[in-house]
Scaffold this motif. Structure first.
Motif, PDB file in Angstrom:
ATOM      1  N   ARG A 101      32.032  32.394  36.268  1.00 13.12           N
ATOM      2  CA  ARG A 101      32.808  32.860  37.424  1.00 13.12           C
ATOM      3  C   ARG A 101      34.206  33.313  37.041  1.00 13.12           C
ATOM      4  N   LEU A 102      34.592  33.083  35.790  1.00 11.95           N
ATOM      5  CA  LEU A 102      35.917  33.493  35.328  1.00 11.95           C
ATOM      6  C   LEU A 102      35.854  34.910  34.775  1.00 11.95           C
ATOM      7  N   HIS A 103      36.723  35.768  35.295  1.00 13.50           N
ATOM      8  CA  HIS A 103      36.883  37.131  34.791  1.00 13.50           C
ATOM      9  C   HIS A 103      38.300  37.246  34.218  1.00 13.50           C
ATOM     10  N   VAL A 104      38.423  37.915  33.087  1.00 10.46           N
ATOM     11  CA  VAL A 104      39.733  38.118  32.477  1.00 10.46           C
ATOM     12  C   VAL A 104      39.963  39.616  32.321  1.00 10.46           C
ATOM     13  N   LEU A 105      41.046  40.092  32.922  1.00  2.90           N
ATOM     14  CA  LEU A 105      41.444  41.495  32.809  1.00  2.90           C
ATOM     15  C   LEU A 105      42.640  41.558  31.873  1.00  2.90           C
ATOM     16  N   ARG A 106      42.396  42.022  30.665  1.00  2.00           N
ATOM     17  CA  ARG A 106      43.455  42.105  29.662  1.00  2.00           C
ATOM     18  C   ARG A 106      44.132  43.466  29.740  1.00  2.00           C
ATOM     19  N   ARG A 107      45.448  43.444  29.947  1.00  4.27           N
ATOM     20  CA  ARG A 107      46.241  44.675  29.998  1.00  4.27           C
ATOM     21  C   ARG A 107      47.097  44.759  28.734  1.00  4.27           C
ATOM     22  N   GLU A 108      47.050  45.906  28.093  1.00  4.44           N
ATOM     23  CA  GLU A 108      47.789  46.099  26.849  1.00  4.44           C
ATOM     24  C   GLU A 108      48.982  47.024  27.084  1.00  4.44           C
ATOM     25  N   LEU A 109      49.987  46.879  26.249  1.00  2.00           N
ATOM     26  CA  LEU A 109      51.115  47.797  26.277  1.00  2.00           C
ATOM     27  C   LEU A 109      50.629  49.200  25.889  1.00  2.00           C
ATOM     28  N   PRO A 110      51.165  50.252  26.480  1.00  2.00           N
ATOM     29  CA  PRO A 110      52.357  50.314  27.330  1.00  2.00           C
ATOM     30  C   PRO A 110      52.101  50.089  28.816  1.00  2.00           C
ATOM     31  N   HIS A 111      50.855  49.808  29.210  1.00  2.00           N
ATOM     32  CA  HIS A 111      50.548  49.647  30.635  1.00  2.00           C
ATOM     33  C   HIS A 111      50.931  48.264  31.152  1.00  2.00           C
ATOM     34  N   ALA A 112      50.980  47.270  30.272  1.00  2.00           N
ATOM     35  CA  ALA A 112      51.290  45.899  30.682  1.00  2.00           C
ATOM     36  C   ALA A 112      52.798  45.696  30.833  1.00  2.00           C
ATOM     37  N   ARG A 113      53.144  44.538  31.408  1.00  5.43           N
ATOM     38  CA  ARG A 113      54.540  44.085  31.545  1.00  5.43           C
ATOM     39  C   ARG A 113      55.408  45.055  32.338  1.00  5.43           C
ATOM     40  N   LYS A 114      54.853  45.576  33.411  1.00  5.53           N
ATOM     41  CA  LYS A 114      55.617  46.443  34.300  1.00  5.53           C
ATOM     42  C   LYS A 114      55.907  45.759  35.630  1.00  5.53           C
ATOM     43  N   GLY A 115      55.812  44.435  35.626  1.00 11.17           N
ATOM     44  CA  GLY A 115      56.106  43.682  36.834  1.00 11.17           C
ATOM     45  C   GLY A 115      54.861  43.044  37.422  1.00 11.17           C
ATOM     46  N   LYS A 116      55.073  41.958  38.166  1.00 12.99           N
ATOM     47  CA  LYS A 116      53.954  41.230  38.753  1.00 12.99           C
ATOM     48  C   LYS A 116      53.200  42.085  39.761  1.00 12.99           C
ATOM     49  N   GLY A 117      53.918  42.916  40.512  1.00 11.01           N
ATOM     50  CA  GLY A 117      53.273  43.757  41.513  1.00 11.01           C
ATOM     51  C   GLY A 117      52.254  44.692  40.906  1.00 11.01           C
ATOM     52  N   GLU A 118      52.603  45.330  39.789  1.00 14.82           N
ATOM     53  CA  GLU A 118      51.674  46.253  39.141  1.00 14.82           C
ATOM     54  C   GLU A 118      50.477  45.516  38.570  1.00 14.82           C
ATOM     55  N   ALA A 119      50.697  44.303  38.031  1.00 11.93           N
ATOM     56  CA  ALA A 119      49.580  43.508  37.527  1.00 11.93           C
ATOM     57  C   ALA A 119      48.618  43.159  38.663  1.00 11.93           C
ATOM     58  N   LEU A 120      49.161  42.763  39.807  1.00 11.21           N
ATOM     59  CA  LEU A 120      48.313  42.443  40.964  1.00 11.21           C
ATOM     60  C   LEU A 120      47.550  43.666  41.453  1.00 11.21           C
ATOM     61  N   ASN A 121      48.189  44.824  41.412  1.00 12.52           N
ATOM     62  CA  ASN A 121      47.497  46.055  41.821  1.00 12.52           C
ATOM     63  C   ASN A 121      46.307  46.345  40.914  1.00 12.52           C
ATOM     64  N   ALA A 122      46.480  46.107  39.608  1.00 15.67           N
ATOM     65  CA  ALA A 122      45.364  46.306  38.676  1.00 15.67           C
ATOM     66  C   ALA A 122      44.234  45.329  38.996  1.00 15.67           C
ATOM     67  N   GLY A 123      44.586  44.088  39.320  1.00 15.60           N
ATOM     68  CA  GLY A 123      43.574  43.112  39.697  1.00 15.60           C
ATOM     69  C   GLY A 123      42.874  43.485  40.983  1.00 15.60           C
ATOM     70  N   TYR A 124      43.627  43.991  41.958  1.00 18.73           N
ATOM     71  CA  TYR A 124      43.027  44.431  43.222  1.00 18.73           C
ATOM     72  C   TYR A 124      42.008  45.536  42.985  1.00 18.73           C
ATOM     73  N   ARG A 125      42.348  46.509  42.158  1.00 18.09           N
ATOM     74  CA  ARG A 125      41.431  47.622  41.909  1.00 18.09           C
ATOM     75  C   ARG A 125      40.169  47.140  41.182  1.00 18.09           C
ATOM     76  N   TYR A 126      40.324  46.179  40.288  1.00 19.53           N
ATOM     77  CA  TYR A 126      39.179  45.600  39.574  1.00 19.53           C
ATOM     78  C   TYR A 126      38.228  44.922  40.566  1.00 19.53           C
ATOM     79  N   ILE A 127      38.784  44.110  41.460  1.00 24.40           N
ATOM     80  CA  ILE A 127      37.961  43.399  42.450  1.00 24.40           C
ATOM     81  C   ILE A 127      37.314  44.381  43.427  1.00 24.40           C
ATOM     82  N   LEU A 128      38.072  45.389  43.855  1.00 28.08           N
ATOM     83  CA  LEU A 128      37.543  46.350  44.822  1.00 28.08           C
ATOM     84  C   LEU A 128      36.328  47.085  44.254  1.00 28.08           C
ATOM     85  N   ARG A 129      36.398  47.493  42.982  1.00 23.06           N
ATOM     86  CA  ARG A 129      35.262  48.193  42.377  1.00 23.06           C
ATOM     87  C   ARG A 129      34.007  47.320  42.384  1.00 23.06           C
ATOM     88  N   LEU A 130      34.152  46.050  42.010  1.00 24.40           N
ATOM     89  CA  LEU A 130      33.003  45.152  41.988  1.00 24.40           C
ATOM     90  C   LEU A 130      32.442  44.918  43.384  1.00 24.40           C
TER      91      LEU A 130
END
Length: 432
Positions: A101-130
């Motif tokens: 049940r654990l999913h890990v979404l690994r974000r690499e630079l330069p896309h990573a570390r752009k703020g918590k909001g952007e990380a959450l948006n990436a997670g939202y899009r991942y969940i929405l697709r599934l």
């Protein structure tokens, strides 16, 4: 003789602070302990718990295991950890958890570390697709728990019962501090577990619940209305999401019978840095005032509440200047005997005024200490009272943080160093 109008004005300002806190504490007392729901609403709702993680090796293992334990047959849970470019042992810790049940979404630079909001948006899009592929968008709830967060037993049942009302689009849970051994951490629990809890309970009645970073739950279908980025780059992206939901007419509720605990900061320097970031984010959120004023979904009482906590940060700096000038003027008057035309009381009246001032300053904290002790019952009375007596100093720290935040806004500085976590021993028992 002091100017009567000035004296009356100063008396009102002096009494407003304790009166506000006493009324809020009385409301907290009236609402009493959280009542467990017994209604079997929310059957079949599915949960995704999102954990944003940047260098969280000290805490993320306990957080993931706790999040996975929250699922039930009635309300299954999946956990998504967004590894936002961690360069510590976070990936290794996550690999030790083998639950499917654990999913890990690994974000690499330069896309990573752009703020918590952007990380959450990436997670939202991942969940929405599934969920779109599964056809489960309508029954999916997305919750956010920070890397150091722990959900209370039965939390998802309580949250699901509230979402059983189809008119509810988002829920904010109560927040507590779980490492309360230091007085500084206990002060933060006094703030979250007593003062903020009472404020949120009152806002629940007024329809102006605020969203927090820990323990916020939102329907995936509601988040899709803000596709592709429900969260912004604001430093308090959680609060801003709540404002956007209110403007859109999304009904939000506060649940005190379900809570998330988090680490309190036990170092003043780190606490000041955290509160400066929060204050800067609150200053940024003032940009939503026009939308709130124009929205037909926001009631008059809720609007007054929004105005209060969006405008207050901007008033903190000038008001603190006024208070400082009055304090200096009083000291000068006591030394020289000059009363500035009656604006300042004569030296003979200063001892009584000082006694009243100290009482007004200390009473609110003591009241909240008693509320904390009697309603939560977890800390000895003497520790609660000590925290209550130190509460005014805790508020002064917030004023200093607001000053620093304003300078950062003027200088257009928006970057931050992540707050370092304290080490934990697995498994950690949540003490609430």
């Amino acid at each position: 003789m002091a100017n009567p109008a000035f004296a009356a004005t100063m008396m009102l300002l002096l009494l407003w602070w304790p009166a506000h806190n006493l009324l809020l504490a009385a409301f907290a007392w009236r609402t009493g302990r959280p009542r467990r729901s017994v209604a079997e609403r929310g059957e079949g709702l599915e949960f995704w718990i999102v954990i944003p993680a940047l260098n969280e090796e000290r805490v993320v293992g306990n957080t993931v295991r706790n999040a996975l334990s929250l699922g039930t047959e009635r309300n299954p849970v999946r956990v998504l950890v967004i590894d936002d470019g961690s360069d510590d042992g976070t990936p290794a810790v996550l690999r030790e958890v083998t639950d499917p049940r654990l999913h890990v979404l690994r974000r690499e630079l330069p896309h990573a570390r752009k703020g918590k909001g952007e990380a959450l948006n990436a997670g939202y899009r991942y969940i929405l697709r599934l969920c779109e592929a599964e056809g489960s968008v309508a029954r999916t709830i997305v919750g956010i728990i920070d890397g150091d967060g722990r959900g209370s037993p039965g939390m998802l049942r309580e949250v699901a019962d509230v979402f059983g009302d189809r008119g509810v689009g988002a829920v904010q849970c109560r927040v507590r501090i779980h490492n309360r051994r230091s007085v500084l951490a206990l002060l933060q629990d006094l703030e979250f577990g007593a003062v903020a809890d009472a404020s949120q309970s009152l806002r629940d009645l007024a329809g102006s619940v605020g969203m927090g970073g820990n323990g916020q739950f939102t329907r995936l279908g509601v988040l899709r209305r803000f596709d592709p980025a429900p969260w912004s780059d604001c430093l308090v992206e959680d609060l801003e999401l709540g404002l956007r939901l209110h403007v859109a007419g999304i009904r939000m509720r506060y649940v005190k019978s379900a809570w998330v605990t988090q680490q309190g900061l036990v170092d003043l320097r780190r606490l000041l840095r955290q509160r400066t970031r929060w204050a800067q984010g609150n200053l940024q959120c003032a940009r939503h005032l026009r939308e709130l004023l124009a929205s037909r979904h926001v009631g008059s009482i809720g609007l007054l509440d929004f105005l209060a906590y969006l405008v207050t940060p901007w008033l903190t700096v000038p008001l603190s200047l006024v208070v400082s000038l009055l304090f200096v003027g009083t000291l000068v008057a006591s030394w020289s005997g000059v009363t500035l035309g009656g604006l300042i009381a004569p030296p003979s009246a200063l001892p009584g005024a000082a006694l009243i001032g100290v009482a007004v300053l200390l009473v609110p904290g003591v009241v909240w200490a008693i509320v904390h002790r009697l309603r939560l019952g977890e800390e000895p009375l003497h520790r609660c009272l000590l925290a209550g007596l130190l509460y005014p100093g805790f508020l002064v720290l917030g004023v200093v943080a607001t000053w620093r935040a304003l300078f950062r806004v003027v200088a257009r500085r928006n970057s931050w160093t992540k707050t370092e976590r304290l080490s934990e021993e697995p498994p950690e028992k949540v003490s609430v």
